[in-house]
Design a protein around this motif. Sequence first.
Motif, mmCIF file in Angstrom:
data_model
loop_
_atom_site.group_PDB
_atom_site.id
_atom_site.type_symbol
_atom_site.label_atom_id
_atom_site.label_comp_id
_atom_site.label_asym_id
_atom_site.label_seq_id
_atom_site.Cartn_x
_atom_site.Cartn_y
_atom_site.Cartn_z
ATOM 1 N N GLU A 271 15.540 58.304 8.120
ATOM 2 C CA GLU A 271 14.974 58.763 9.393
ATOM 3 C C GLU A 271 14.803 60.278 9.396
ATOM 4 O O GLU A 271 13.803 60.806 9.903
ATOM 5 C CB GLU A 271 15.865 58.325 10.559
ATOM 6 C CG GLU A 271 15.838 56.826 10.833
ATOM 7 C CD GLU A 271 14.437 56.318 11.124
ATOM 8 O OE1 GLU A 271 13.689 57.014 11.851
ATOM 9 O OE2 GLU A 271 14.076 55.239 10.643
ATOM 10 N N ILE A 272 15.758 60.994 8.824
ATOM 11 C CA ILE A 272 15.630 62.453 8.712
ATOM 12 C C ILE A 272 14.438 62.807 7.824
ATOM 13 O O ILE A 272 13.659 63.722 8.135
ATOM 14 C CB ILE A 272 16.926 63.063 8.144
ATOM 15 C CG1 ILE A 272 18.080 62.860 9.125
ATOM 16 C CG2 ILE A 272 16.739 64.548 7.842
ATOM 17 C CD1 ILE A 272 19.437 63.267 8.578
ATOM 18 N N ALA A 273 14.277 62.070 6.721
ATOM 19 C CA ALA A 273 13.142 62.317 5.832
ATOM 20 C C ALA A 273 11.821 62.094 6.554
ATOM 21 O O ALA A 273 10.853 62.824 6.320
ATOM 22 C CB ALA A 273 13.237 61.416 4.601
ATOM 23 N N ARG A 274 11.761 61.094 7.416
ATOM 24 C CA ARG A 274 10.526 60.843 8.174
ATOM 25 C C ARG A 274 10.193 62.014 9.084
ATOM 26 O O ARG A 274 9.024 62.416 9.194
ATOM 27 C CB ARG A 274 10.674 59.550 8.974
ATOM 28 C CG ARG A 274 10.607 58.291 8.110
ATOM 29 C CD ARG A 274 10.990 57.049 8.874
ATOM 30 N NE ARG A 274 10.804 55.848 8.051
ATOM 31 C CZ ARG A 274 11.460 54.712 8.232
ATOM 32 N NH1 ARG A 274 12.347 54.599 9.224
ATOM 33 N NH2 ARG A 274 11.225 53.682 7.437
ATOM 34 N N LEU A 275 11.211 62.583 9.716
ATOM 35 C CA LEU A 275 10.977 63.742 10.569
ATOM 36 C C LEU A 275 10.538 64.950 9.752
ATOM 37 O O LEU A 275 9.622 65.687 10.145
ATOM 38 C CB LEU A 275 12.247 64.066 11.362
ATOM 39 C CG LEU A 275 12.684 63.019 12.399
ATOM 40 C CD1 LEU A 275 14.039 63.401 12.989
ATOM 41 C CD2 LEU A 275 11.641 62.881 13.497
ATOM 42 N N LEU A 276 11.190 65.152 8.616
ATOM 43 C CA LEU A 276 10.813 66.270 7.752
ATOM 44 C C LEU A 276 9.393 66.108 7.218
ATOM 45 O O LEU A 276 8.643 67.087 7.115
ATOM 46 C CB LEU A 276 11.794 66.384 6.584
ATOM 47 C CG LEU A 276 13.182 66.917 6.922
ATOM 48 C CD1 LEU A 276 14.123 66.737 5.739
ATOM 49 C CD2 LEU A 276 13.117 68.381 7.325
ATOM 50 N N LEU A 277 9.017 64.877 6.898
ATOM 51 C CA LEU A 277 7.672 64.640 6.366
ATOM 52 C C LEU A 277 6.615 64.978 7.407
ATOM 53 O O LEU A 277 5.561 65.540 7.080
ATOM 54 C CB LEU A 277 7.529 63.186 5.914
ATOM 55 C CG LEU A 277 6.176 62.814 5.305
ATOM 56 C CD1 LEU A 277 5.912 63.626 4.048
ATOM 57 C CD2 LEU A 277 6.116 61.322 5.005
ATOM 58 N N ASN B 190 14.330 69.006 0.526
ATOM 59 C CA ASN B 190 14.388 68.014 -0.551
ATOM 60 C C ASN B 190 15.700 67.233 -0.448
ATOM 61 O O ASN B 190 16.564 67.299 -1.325
ATOM 62 C CB ASN B 190 14.262 68.720 -1.899
ATOM 63 C CG ASN B 190 14.237 67.757 -3.071
ATOM 64 O OD1 ASN B 190 13.933 66.581 -2.917
ATOM 65 N ND2 ASN B 190 14.550 68.275 -4.253
ATOM 66 N N ILE B 191 15.838 66.460 0.614
ATOM 67 C CA ILE B 191 17.101 65.777 0.872
ATOM 68 C C ILE B 191 17.234 64.531 0.001
ATOM 69 O O ILE B 191 16.246 63.977 -0.485
ATOM 70 C CB ILE B 191 17.238 65.393 2.355
ATOM 71 C CG1 ILE B 191 16.200 64.345 2.757
ATOM 72 C CG2 ILE B 191 17.155 66.617 3.245
ATOM 73 C CD1 ILE B 191 16.466 63.727 4.121
ATOM 74 N N HIS B 192 18.473 64.105 -0.169
ATOM 75 C CA HIS B 192 18.800 62.904 -0.937
ATOM 76 C C HIS B 192 18.920 61.742 0.040
ATOM 77 O O HIS B 192 19.829 61.705 0.862
ATOM 78 C CB HIS B 192 20.110 63.118 -1.685
ATOM 79 C CG HIS B 192 20.456 62.007 -2.634
ATOM 80 N ND1 HIS B 192 21.593 62.015 -3.395
ATOM 81 C CD2 HIS B 192 19.810 60.846 -2.945
ATOM 82 C CE1 HIS B 192 21.647 60.918 -4.138
ATOM 83 N NE2 HIS B 192 20.576 60.205 -3.875
ATOM 84 N N VAL B 193 18.006 60.791 -0.050
ATOM 85 C CA VAL B 193 18.003 59.648 0.865
ATOM 86 C C VAL B 193 18.918 58.567 0.291
ATOM 87 O O VAL B 193 18.584 57.917 -0.705
ATOM 88 C CB VAL B 193 16.578 59.097 1.077
ATOM 89 C CG1 VAL B 193 16.616 57.845 1.945
ATOM 90 C CG2 VAL B 193 15.688 60.172 1.697
ATOM 91 N N THR B 194 20.064 58.385 0.920
ATOM 92 C CA THR B 194 21.040 57.380 0.492
ATOM 93 C C THR B 194 21.250 56.322 1.562
ATOM 94 O O THR B 194 21.534 55.169 1.249
ATOM 95 C CB THR B 194 22.395 58.050 0.172
ATOM 96 O OG1 THR B 194 22.188 59.064 -0.811
ATOM 97 C CG2 THR B 194 23.400 57.039 -0.359
ATOM 98 N N THR B 195 21.105 56.697 2.831
ATOM 99 C CA THR B 195 21.371 55.800 3.947
ATOM 100 C C THR B 195 20.137 55.665 4.835
ATOM 101 O O THR B 195 19.213 56.503 4.766
ATOM 102 C CB THR B 195 22.524 56.349 4.799
ATOM 103 O OG1 THR B 195 22.094 57.596 5.408
ATOM 104 C CG2 THR B 195 23.769 56.606 3.954
ATOM 105 N N PRO B 196 20.070 54.645 5.691
ATOM 106 C CA PRO B 196 18.952 54.533 6.637
ATOM 107 C C PRO B 196 18.846 55.747 7.545
ATOM 108 O O PRO B 196 17.736 56.140 7.934
ATOM 109 C CB PRO B 196 19.299 53.262 7.426
ATOM 110 C CG PRO B 196 20.106 52.438 6.474
ATOM 111 C CD PRO B 196 20.935 53.439 5.714
ATOM 112 N N GLU B 197 19.981 56.363 7.881
ATOM 113 C CA GLU B 197 19.942 57.555 8.725
ATOM 114 C C GLU B 197 19.241 58.713 8.013
ATOM 115 O O GLU B 197 18.460 59.465 8.622
ATOM 116 C CB GLU B 197 21.369 57.964 9.123
ATOM 117 C CG GLU B 197 22.071 56.992 10.048
ATOM 118 C CD GLU B 197 22.584 55.748 9.357
ATOM 119 O OE1 GLU B 197 22.915 54.765 10.049
ATOM 120 O OE2 GLU B 197 22.664 55.740 8.094
ATOM 121 N N GLU B 198 19.493 58.855 6.722
ATOM 122 C CA GLU B 198 18.824 59.913 5.959
ATOM 123 C C GLU B 198 17.341 59.628 5.787
ATOM 124 O O GLU B 198 16.529 60.566 5.717
ATOM 125 C CB GLU B 198 19.516 60.074 4.605
ATOM 126 C CG GLU B 198 20.881 60.722 4.723
ATOM 127 C CD GLU B 198 21.731 60.570 3.479
ATOM 128 O OE1 GLU B 198 22.665 61.380 3.315
ATOM 129 O OE2 GLU B 198 21.481 59.643 2.685
#
Length: 249
Positions: free
Chosen positions: A222-228, A212-220
């Motif tokens: 991208e991490i959310a896309r991988l986690l999804l 359940n990461i906090h998406v603040t930046t474009p890099e985060e």
Amino acid sequence: MSSAESAQPAQSAPDGPAWAIVLAAGGGTRFGGPKQFSDLGGLPLVAHPVRAAAAACDGVVVVLPAPLLDRWAPPDGVRAIPGGATRAESVRAGLAAVPAEAGVIVVTDAAHPLATAALYRSVVAAVRAGADGAVPGLPLTEVVKGVLASGPDLVTGASLARETHRLVQTPHAFRAAALRAAHAGAVEAVEDSAMVADAGGRVVVLPGEPANIHVTTPEELEIARLLLIHVQSEGEPDEHGAARLSAVR
């Protein structure tokens, strides 16, 4: 914020349905634009917390930027309203749209798109069990240092004690009366659980979710896309909200 071991006696379970307020009215300054409309797995970022909230709650209000209110059409049964200039103003706009009979109010945001419906149900259940508020949190695994507010990042003091601090995520759930009372004075605050705790409420911390990461930046993002991709491959059982999930899609 008080702990789950607070000596205050548990109150009776709040009557009334659970409603969620999804905050997505920010301008995305750190992101470089309104991140709530960025694509995540073929859906806007904001659609993910709306979907999870719909699976766990009886009603959902999504708060969007007033100039962009028509940019995304929420699913049937979800009301979209314009937000305010600050987070607190947007919360109060959401509170005004939540029916008076609501017993539990969940506050979440588009920046935590991967919170599961199970996590929403967990914080709601804690309030039903007698807490005034419930938030998910993770133990600190890195050293957290204080630094100067301006100029070079110079260390200013000792590290935070890991045993007595948590990284708090959303969604947060509250006894509706406690949250409404905390906002009644039009206080400008960035975090609702602190407002409720400062007013004497008992707020408990429950186990959060590492994904359940906090998406603040474009890099985060991208991490959310991988986690999804991983989450979708594993699948999340949702025996209570399958119909509402399909409606959101």
